[in-house]
Design a protein around this motif. Structure first.
Motif, PDB file in Angstrom:
ATOM      1  N   LEU A  58      48.759  50.199  -6.968  1.00 46.89           N
ATOM      2  CA  LEU A  58      47.679  50.770  -7.767  1.00 46.89           C
ATOM      3  C   LEU A  58      46.444  51.052  -6.927  1.00 46.89           C
ATOM      4  CD1 LEU A  58      48.012  48.488 -10.919  1.00 46.89           C
ATOM      5  CD2 LEU A  58      48.554  50.925 -10.774  1.00 46.89           C
ATOM      6  N   PHE A  84      49.375  41.756 -16.440  1.00 42.47           N
ATOM      7  CA  PHE A  84      47.935  41.833 -16.229  1.00 42.47           C
ATOM      8  C   PHE A  84      47.207  40.653 -16.841  1.00 42.47           C
ATOM      9  CE2 PHE A  84      49.497  46.141 -15.958  1.00 42.47           C
ATOM     10  CZ  PHE A  84      48.859  46.622 -14.833  1.00 42.47           C
ATOM     11  N   TRP A  92      48.260  50.608 -30.782  1.00 43.85           N
ATOM     12  CA  TRP A  92      48.879  51.366 -31.877  1.00 43.85           C
ATOM     13  C   TRP A  92      50.400  51.218 -31.866  1.00 43.85           C
ATOM     14  CZ3 TRP A  92      45.591  53.441 -28.236  1.00 43.85           C
ATOM     15  CH2 TRP A  92      46.211  54.018 -27.120  1.00 43.85           C
ATOM     16  N   TYR A 101      57.844  49.844 -23.854  1.00 49.68           N
ATOM     17  CA  TYR A 101      56.997  50.857 -23.196  1.00 49.68           C
ATOM     18  C   TYR A 101      57.328  51.075 -21.717  1.00 49.68           C
ATOM     19  CZ  TYR A 101      52.689  53.351 -21.968  1.00 49.68           C
ATOM     20  OH  TYR A 101      51.778  54.263 -21.524  1.00 49.68           O
ATOM     21  N   LEU A 105      58.780  54.535 -19.935  1.00 51.55           N
ATOM     22  CA  LEU A 105      58.113  55.282 -18.872  1.00 51.55           C
ATOM     23  C   LEU A 105      59.038  55.445 -17.667  1.00 51.55           C
ATOM     24  CD1 LEU A 105      54.488  53.824 -18.961  1.00 51.55           C
ATOM     25  CD2 LEU A 105      55.302  55.981 -19.896  1.00 51.55           C
ATOM     26  N   HIS A 106      59.779  54.398 -17.366  1.00 49.02           N
ATOM     27  CA  HIS A 106      60.693  54.475 -16.219  1.00 49.02           C
ATOM     28  C   HIS A 106      61.837  55.451 -16.463  1.00 49.02           C
ATOM     29  CE1 HIS A 106      59.574  50.342 -14.298  1.00 49.02           C
ATOM     30  NE2 HIS A 106      58.628  51.256 -14.194  1.00 49.02           N
TER      31      HIS A 106
ATOM     32  N   ASP B 179      42.201  49.512 -18.880  1.00 53.36           N
ATOM     33  CA  ASP B 179      43.323  48.591 -18.722  1.00 53.36           C
ATOM     34  C   ASP B 179      44.638  49.235 -19.138  1.00 53.36           C
ATOM     35  OD1 ASP B 179      41.850  46.548 -17.703  1.00 53.36           O
ATOM     36  OD2 ASP B 179      41.582  45.499 -19.599  1.00 53.36           O
ATOM     37  N   LEU B 180      44.566  50.053 -20.193  1.00 50.95           N
ATOM     38  CA  LEU B 180      45.789  50.705 -20.665  1.00 50.95           C
ATOM     39  C   LEU B 180      46.265  51.754 -19.667  1.00 50.95           C
ATOM     40  CD1 LEU B 180      45.099  51.172 -24.481  1.00 50.95           C
ATOM     41  CD2 LEU B 180      46.261  49.327 -23.292  1.00 50.95           C
ATOM     42  N   LYS B 182      45.743  51.640 -16.504  1.00 46.68           N
ATOM     43  CA  LYS B 182      46.269  50.909 -15.353  1.00 46.68           C
ATOM     44  C   LYS B 182      47.696  50.417 -15.637  1.00 46.68           C
ATOM     45  CE  LYS B 182      44.743  47.092 -12.541  1.00 46.68           C
ATOM     46  NZ  LYS B 182      43.766  46.007 -12.452  1.00 46.68           N
ATOM     47  N   ALA B 183      47.881  49.887 -16.842  1.00 53.19           N
ATOM     48  CA  ALA B 183      49.215  49.413 -17.205  1.00 53.19           C
ATOM     49  C   ALA B 183      50.216  50.568 -17.163  1.00 53.19           C
ATOM     50  CB  ALA B 183      49.188  48.779 -18.594  1.00 53.19           C
ATOM     51  N   ALA B 184      49.824  51.701 -17.724  1.00 62.28           N
ATOM     52  CA  ALA B 184      50.718  52.864 -17.731  1.00 62.28           C
ATOM     53  C   ALA B 184      51.038  53.288 -16.303  1.00 62.28           C
ATOM     54  CB  ALA B 184      50.072  54.011 -18.511  1.00 62.28           C
ATOM     55  N   ARG B 185      50.010  53.308 -15.457  1.00 62.64           N
ATOM     56  CA  ARG B 185      50.232  53.713 -14.070  1.00 62.64           C
ATOM     57  C   ARG B 185      51.170  52.743 -13.356  1.00 62.64           C
ATOM     58  NH1 ARG B 185      46.975  54.792  -9.724  1.00 62.64           N
ATOM     59  NH2 ARG B 185      45.372  53.277 -10.253  1.00 62.64           N
ATOM     60  N   SER B 186      51.018  51.443 -13.672  1.00 65.73           N
ATOM     61  CA  SER B 186      51.851  50.452 -12.985  1.00 65.73           C
ATOM     62  C   SER B 186      53.326  50.646 -13.338  1.00 65.73           C
ATOM     63  CB  SER B 186      51.400  49.042 -13.325  1.00 65.73           C
ATOM     64  OG  SER B 186      51.925  48.636 -14.572  1.00 65.73           O
ATOM     65  N   PHE B 187      53.583  51.254 -14.496  1.00 66.99           N
ATOM     66  CA  PHE B 187      54.965  51.560 -14.859  1.00 66.99           C
ATOM     67  C   PHE B 187      55.324  52.989 -14.475  1.00 66.99           C
ATOM     68  CE2 PHE B 187      54.175  48.019 -17.878  1.00 66.99           C
ATOM     69  CZ  PHE B 187      55.213  47.197 -17.467  1.00 66.99           C
ATOM     70  N   CYS B 188      54.633  53.515 -13.473  1.00 67.91           N
ATOM     71  CA  CYS B 188      54.942  54.825 -12.902  1.00 67.91           C
ATOM     72  C   CYS B 188      54.810  55.962 -13.904  1.00 67.91           C
ATOM     73  CB  CYS B 188      56.368  54.898 -12.353  1.00 67.91           C
ATOM     74  SG  CYS B 188      56.879  53.494 -11.427  1.00 67.91           S
ATOM     75  N   ALA B 189      53.879  55.856 -14.863  1.00 63.94           N
ATOM     76  CA  ALA B 189      53.743  56.920 -15.842  1.00 63.94           C
ATOM     77  C   ALA B 189      53.281  58.210 -15.164  1.00 63.94           C
ATOM     78  CB  ALA B 189      52.735  56.510 -16.915  1.00 63.94           C
ATOM     79  N   GLN B 193      53.058  61.684 -19.327  1.00 62.82           N
ATOM     80  CA  GLN B 193      53.326  60.455 -20.079  1.00 62.82           C
ATOM     81  C   GLN B 193      52.038  59.719 -20.425  1.00 62.82           C
ATOM     82  OE1 GLN B 193      56.090  58.674 -17.314  1.00 62.82           O
ATOM     83  NE2 GLN B 193      57.768  58.821 -18.793  1.00 62.82           N
ATOM     84  N   THR B 197      51.287  59.078 -24.258  1.00 63.01           N
ATOM     85  CA  THR B 197      51.427  57.705 -24.751  1.00 63.01           C
ATOM     86  C   THR B 197      50.107  56.944 -24.791  1.00 63.01           C
ATOM     87  OG1 THR B 197      51.892  56.732 -22.572  1.00 63.01           O
ATOM     88  CG2 THR B 197      53.781  57.540 -23.836  1.00 63.01           C
ATOM     89  N   VAL B 198      49.096  57.388 -24.040  1.00 60.37           N
ATOM     90  CA  VAL B 198      47.825  56.656 -24.051  1.00 60.37           C
ATOM     91  C   VAL B 198      46.677  57.516 -24.585  1.00 60.37           C
ATOM     92  CG1 VAL B 198      46.181  55.308 -22.701  1.00 60.37           C
ATOM     93  CG2 VAL B 198      48.594  55.289 -22.072  1.00 60.37           C
ATOM     94  N   PRO B 201      47.361  59.180 -28.547  1.00 62.13           N
ATOM     95  CA  PRO B 201      47.290  58.216 -29.657  1.00 62.13           C
ATOM     96  C   PRO B 201      45.975  57.447 -29.684  1.00 62.13           C
ATOM     97  CG  PRO B 201      48.974  57.538 -28.060  1.00 62.13           C
ATOM     98  CD  PRO B 201      48.508  58.900 -27.652  1.00 62.13           C
ATOM     99  N   GLY B 202      45.385  57.208 -28.511  1.00 61.30           N
ATOM    100  CA  GLY B 202      44.117  56.489 -28.472  1.00 61.30           C
ATOM    101  C   GLY B 202      42.984  57.279 -29.081  1.00 61.30           C
TER     102      GLY B 202
END
Lengths: 272, 282
Positions: A58, A84, A92, A101, A105-106, B179-180, B182-189, B193, B197-198, B201-202
């Motif tokens: 990251l 985290f 949501w 999730y 994504l993967h 944070d969301l 970052k989480a999405a990025r950590s899962f290679c979004a 995506q 997904t973020v 809907p947000g």
């Protein structure tokens, strides 16, 4: 064969306000074997979270190499998953939706397998019956379980945990530590675990790495000899307390050297 | 003695929760009663004032004031003549077309502007100026540009509803939790995506706040535009009735717009509640 190889990694931040560079970590070298549980402790601001973000892909780094199974880390990858500090759940989405999730994504698993794994990992973290609840409807401890289940379900080789229990109350934290060990024994992942709690590190890990404060360097590494499975009572064992004490002294020295002006923190600035 | 009493006293079961029709519908009953009461008082005052004469003139002249019964009469009359249905269709059409375009443009542009910081910084001064300007002030300009008739009315509705939707969407996209991401990025979004997904809907709750405000502003746009440029529609009916001293028709038009406002706003609120199920109870 090492699963994770961190070699001479350095990272500097540019401080806009003071127009100068601050080293976050410097020359960090650390190897983690397959299936090993390594914890990193250090005073706040020692760059341990920076290191974890670098391994997670990251954060870009200035020098050195991070390799997983011999392959250089160039960004986030399916071979790693992060748990985290803040649960970072999509508010949501239901619990099941959040566990799913990472896998979504993967895109590595076909749909039926995603469903199956979602169910399996919800059960593993003990949240069956809450599949359809929203994150706002469950407690902080439960949210962290979802966070963990989401990471595990995506089937990483290396699990990166960034102070995942720091925001929980003391009781819940103890309980979650024991749970984590149980889950780890089933899932058998390589774990890099960041914490500022020494006894958490000693209780959980095979090895505890102590980092110095800014710039973060590896100060010492302790092998933790206790057999597994480990009961929570281990924390009151004399040998456990002795190791905890040695690590504590090391960190204390470190903090004192900062207070005495030995660190790179400028005088008058709060030691963060 | 006392302990004995305590021991022998059977434990009373908690009384079952009493549900009465009144308790369940308290708001509706009290609110409804108040409305009926006010209408009745209004009607009584109007009837009385009309009958009571001062110097051979009725105390209340139908030129300046009216009562519920007269408004109902106007409703029946204009409905039967086909004037009201055609006005309703005209105004409804202006609103639906203008609002739909505002919704589509506001959401799409809002997401783009909210997502790309540079775009946002470039457009910010204009957006702020436009948002702060009463759109009504632009009516003469719009008439010059689009003439009179349907088109300028639709443009005015569009402009009225567009900005609230746009601004709220921008805020929604802009305030996405780091944070969301970052989480999405950590899962290679991928970017797509992350968006689906973020970001999207947000921002839905914000978009719906924009829709609610947009409905209110859009309705104002309908009335004002038709007053200025229309030969048709409820707004025109109100303006024309004013010029011809048909007071009860003015009231009829106002009541219709109020009803439409209540209906549409509550629909938007329901939509918002539906999409906010995941939010903690407030």
């Amino acid at each position: 064969m090492n699963k994770l190889d961190i070699q001479n990694v350095s990272k500097r931040y540019w401080l806009e306000r003071e127009s100068r560079e601050v080293p976050a970590c410097e020359g960090v070298t650390l190897s983690v074997a397959d299936g090993e549980f390594v914890a990193i402790v250090g005073p706040s601001g020692c760059g341990k979270t920076t290191l974890l973000n670098i391994v997670a892909g990251l954060l870009p780094y200035d020098e050195g190499h991070v390799r997983i199974d011999g392959e250089r880390v160039e960004g986030p990858g399916v071979d790693r998953a992060v748990v985290f500090q803040h649960a970072s759940l999509l508010p949501w989405r239901t619990i099941a939706g959040n566990v799913r999730y990472g896998m979504e994504l993967h895109g590595r698993f076909p749909k039926p397998e995603i469903e199956q794994r979602t169910e399996r990992f919800i059960r593993m973290v003990g949240l069956q019956g809450f599949e359809r609840a929203y994150p706002s409807e469950i407690s902080g401890g439960m949210q962290q379980r979802v966070n963990l289940a989401r990471a595990l379900a995506s089937d990483p080789k290396v699990l990166l945990m960034d102070e995942p229990f720091a925001a929980l109350d003391a009781q819940t934290r103890e309980f979650m530590q024991a749970e984590l060990l149980k889950i780890w024994r089933q899932a058998r992942k390589t774990v890099l675990f960041i914490t500022h709690q020494i006894n958490e590190a000693v209780y959980l890990a095979d090895r505890v790495v102590v980092m110095s404060s800014r710039p973060g360097r590896i100060k010492d590494v302790f092998d933790i000899p206790f057999a597994r499975p480990r009961a929570l009572e281990l924390k009151r064992d004399a040998r456990f307390l002795a190791i905890e004490d040695r690590i504590w002294k090391l960190i204390e020295e470190e903090s004192e050297s900062i207070l005495a002006g030995g660190g790179s923190t400028p005088a008058g600035a709060p030691a963060v | 003695m006392k302990t004995e009493t305590l021991a022998t006293t059977p434990v009373k079961a908690a009384p079952p929760r009493r549900t009465s029709f009144y308790k369940d519908h308290e708001g509706l009953i009290l609110g409804g009663a108040a409305v009926v009461l006010v209408l009745a008082a209004w009607e009584a005052a109007w009837q009385h004032g009309r009958a009571y004469s001062l110097d051979a003139e009725p105390m209340i002249s139908a030129l300046f004031f009216t009562g519920p019964s007269a408004v109902l009469g106007a409703l029946r009359e204009t409905w039967a003549s086909g004037q009201l249905p055609s006005d309703l269709i005209h105004s409804g059409g202006n609103f639906v077309v203008g609002f739909t375009m505002a919704l589509a443009a506001g959401v799409v542009l809002g997401i783009v502007i909210g997502w790309f910081r540079t775009v946002r910084l470039l457009l910010d001064p204009f957006l702020n100026a436009f948002y702060a300007t009463p759109r009504i002030a632009l009516v003469p300009l719009i008439i010059i540009m689009f003439g009179i008739g349907r088109l300028p009315a639709i443009v005015i509705v569009f402009l009225s509803a567009f900005f609230p939707i746009l601004i709220n969407t921008i805020v929604g996209v802009k305030t996405i939790d780091d944070d969301l991401l970052k989480a999405a990025r950590s899962f290679c979004a991928s970017h797509v995506q992350i968006f689906t997904t973020v970001a999207l809907p947000g921002s839905v709750p914000f978009i719906l706040t924009g829709v609610r405000q947009g409905v209110a502003h859009g309705l104002i746009g309908v009335v004002v535009s038709e007053m200025f440029v229309g030969g048709e529609g409820i707004g025109f009916m109100i303006a024309y009735s004013g010029q011809t001293f048909a007071t009860e028709r003015i009231f009829l038009g106002v009541a219709i717009m109020a009803g439409a406002g209540i209906l549409l706003t509550s629909a938007a609120e329901r939509l918002q509640a539906h999409f906010s199920r995941w939010r903690p109870e407030r």
